[in-house]
Design an enzyme around this catalytic site. Structure first.
Site, PDB file in Angstrom:
ATOM      1  N   LYS A  50       0.841  -1.202   0.000  1.00 16.81           N
ATOM      2  CA  LYS A  50       0.000   0.000   0.000  1.00 16.81           C
ATOM      3  C   LYS A  50       0.870   1.242   0.000  1.00 16.81           C
ATOM      4  O   LYS A  50       0.585   2.216  -0.697  1.00 16.81           O
ATOM      5  CB  LYS A  50      -0.936  -0.007   1.222  1.00 16.81           C
ATOM      6  CG  LYS A  50      -2.080  -0.999   1.083  1.00 16.81           C
ATOM      7  CD  LYS A  50      -2.854  -1.189   2.376  1.00 16.81           C
ATOM      8  CE  LYS A  50      -3.842  -2.356   2.219  1.00 16.81           C
ATOM      9  NZ  LYS A  50      -4.497  -2.753   3.463  1.00 16.81           N
ATOM     10  N   GLN A  94      -4.929  -1.436   9.594  1.00 24.50           N
ATOM     11  CA  GLN A  94      -4.703  -2.755   8.971  1.00 24.50           C
ATOM     12  C   GLN A  94      -5.237  -3.863   9.887  1.00 24.50           C
ATOM     13  O   GLN A  94      -4.913  -3.909  11.072  1.00 24.50           O
ATOM     14  CB  GLN A  94      -3.192  -2.933   8.719  1.00 24.50           C
ATOM     15  CG  GLN A  94      -2.827  -4.222   8.038  1.00 24.50           C
ATOM     16  CD  GLN A  94      -3.360  -4.317   6.606  1.00 24.50           C
ATOM     17  OE1 GLN A  94      -3.361  -3.340   5.869  1.00 24.50           O
ATOM     18  NE2 GLN A  94      -3.828  -5.485   6.231  1.00 24.50           N
ATOM     19  N   ASP A 117     -11.024   3.094   3.914  1.00 22.75           N
ATOM     20  CA  ASP A 117     -11.432   1.714   3.645  1.00 22.75           C
ATOM     21  C   ASP A 117     -12.952   1.581   3.670  1.00 22.75           C
ATOM     22  O   ASP A 117     -13.478   0.526   3.324  1.00 22.75           O
ATOM     23  CB  ASP A 117     -10.852   0.809   4.744  1.00 22.75           C
ATOM     24  CG  ASP A 117      -9.857  -0.188   4.186  1.00 22.75           C
ATOM     25  OD1 ASP A 117      -9.783  -0.316   2.958  1.00 22.75           O
ATOM     26  OD2 ASP A 117      -9.178  -0.836   4.995  1.00 22.75           O
TER      27      ASP A 117
END
Ligand code: NAD
Length: 279
Positions: A50, A94, A117
């Site tokens: 990422k 994460q 997200d």
């Protein structure tokens, strides 16, 4: 006739190029922060990917790696500090996190306008009531893959195998909001094959290597394989690719289908959040 392969790498590349083109036009630099708790090797690899993706499109990116023993309050404190920083427009926590931490509580601590997200309760709630929101990356990527076939979504029967909050549930809601008729299947579903065989659009996110065989798929269906599994040293999806590609109309490969799109949508979401905060 064998299925048309939906090329996630190519689509992801075009999203990255477009993101980079947009970034060049901005008078500020989009900023993203990633928080990783513990040192799960797979998570470390994902976070590194990422960060590289962000560098390629010229975002400012920061990675916070916190100890395996960090407490929930410490992680939430970190998120709240990032929420307060103007130059950070997007925050990603994460997953998975160690057992002492409630992962959803950490995600919910991210300010909804920075939740890149789209997995916080506020964004998922807005998705539920079909209000504008940040779409979760994997489901948003799946919709783009379906759109790339040129086939209509409205009126189609979409079957989602898997009901996680990360993939199955939100992709079903997105397709429902787009006027598909949606069926959810999961580990307790009876007669799974009957359901999957009736799908015009079949999305499989179960984490079970090659569980969907050709006789479970309607001829001409759009098959989206979300699964990523290791099987005898190979990377395989949840769909038995070799046989299903002879039946389906369209199919995503693993690797090279949903995976690259998840990463590309993260960039697109981050850009949108940055523009909405600064544009
Ligand atoms: P999860 O474990 O949270 O959920 C799996 C779902 O599948 C559950 O709802 C379960 O009920 C259902 N299921 C399990 N066995 C089943 C069976 N035999 N029949 C029907 N349903 C069954 O997993 P997840 O986070 O949703 O991920 C699913 C898969 O997708 C995994 O392989 C994961 O690695 C992959 N994934 C890929 C991406 C990507 O970007 N490509 C992103 C997220 C997840």
């Amino acid at each position: 006739m064998p299925a048309e392969i939906i090329d996630g790498n190519r689509l992801a590349k075009s999203i990255r190029s477009e993101t980079r083109r947009q970034v060049k036009k901005l008078k500020f630099t989009p900023g993203i922060a990633v928080v990783q708790v513990g040192d799960d090797p797979a998570s470390t690899i994902y976070v590194d990917y990422k960060q590289k993706d962000c560098e390629r499109v010229r975002f400012h990116s920061e990675v916070y790696r916190m100890s395996e023993r960090a407490t929930q309050d410490e992680v939430i404190d970190r998120i709240q500090t990032l929420n307060g920083r103007k130059e950070i427009h997007a925050i990603l926590a994460q997953m998975p996190v160690p057992d002492q931490i409630d992962g959803q509580a950490v995600i919910d601590a991210i300010a909804p306008e920075k939740d890149t997200d789209g997995l916080g309760a506020a964004n998922l709630g807005n998705l539920m009531i079909n209000r504008e929101c940040v779409l979760p990356c994997t489901p948003a990527g799946i919709v783009r893959l379906i759109e790339s076939t040129g086939e209509e979504i409205e009126g189609k029967h979409a079957v989602c195998v898997g009901r996680s909050s990360l993939v199955g549930k939100p992709i079903g809601l997105i397709l429902l909001n787009r006027n598909a008729t949606v069926t959810y299947c999961h580990s307790r579903t009876r007669h799974l094959a009957e359901q999957t065989r009736s799908a015009d659009i079949l999305i499989v996110a179960a984490g079970k290597p090659e569980m969907i065989k050709a006789d479970m798929v309607k001829a001409g269906a759009i098959v989206i394989d979300v699964g990523i599994n290791r099987l005898e040293g190979r990377l395989v999806g949840d769909v038995h690719y070799e046989s299903v590609k002879e039946t389906a109309g369209y199919i995503t490969p693993v690797p090279g289908g949903v995976g690259p799109m998840t990463r590309a949508i993260l960039l697109e979401n981050t850009l949108k959040l940055a523009i909405s905060q600064c544009g």
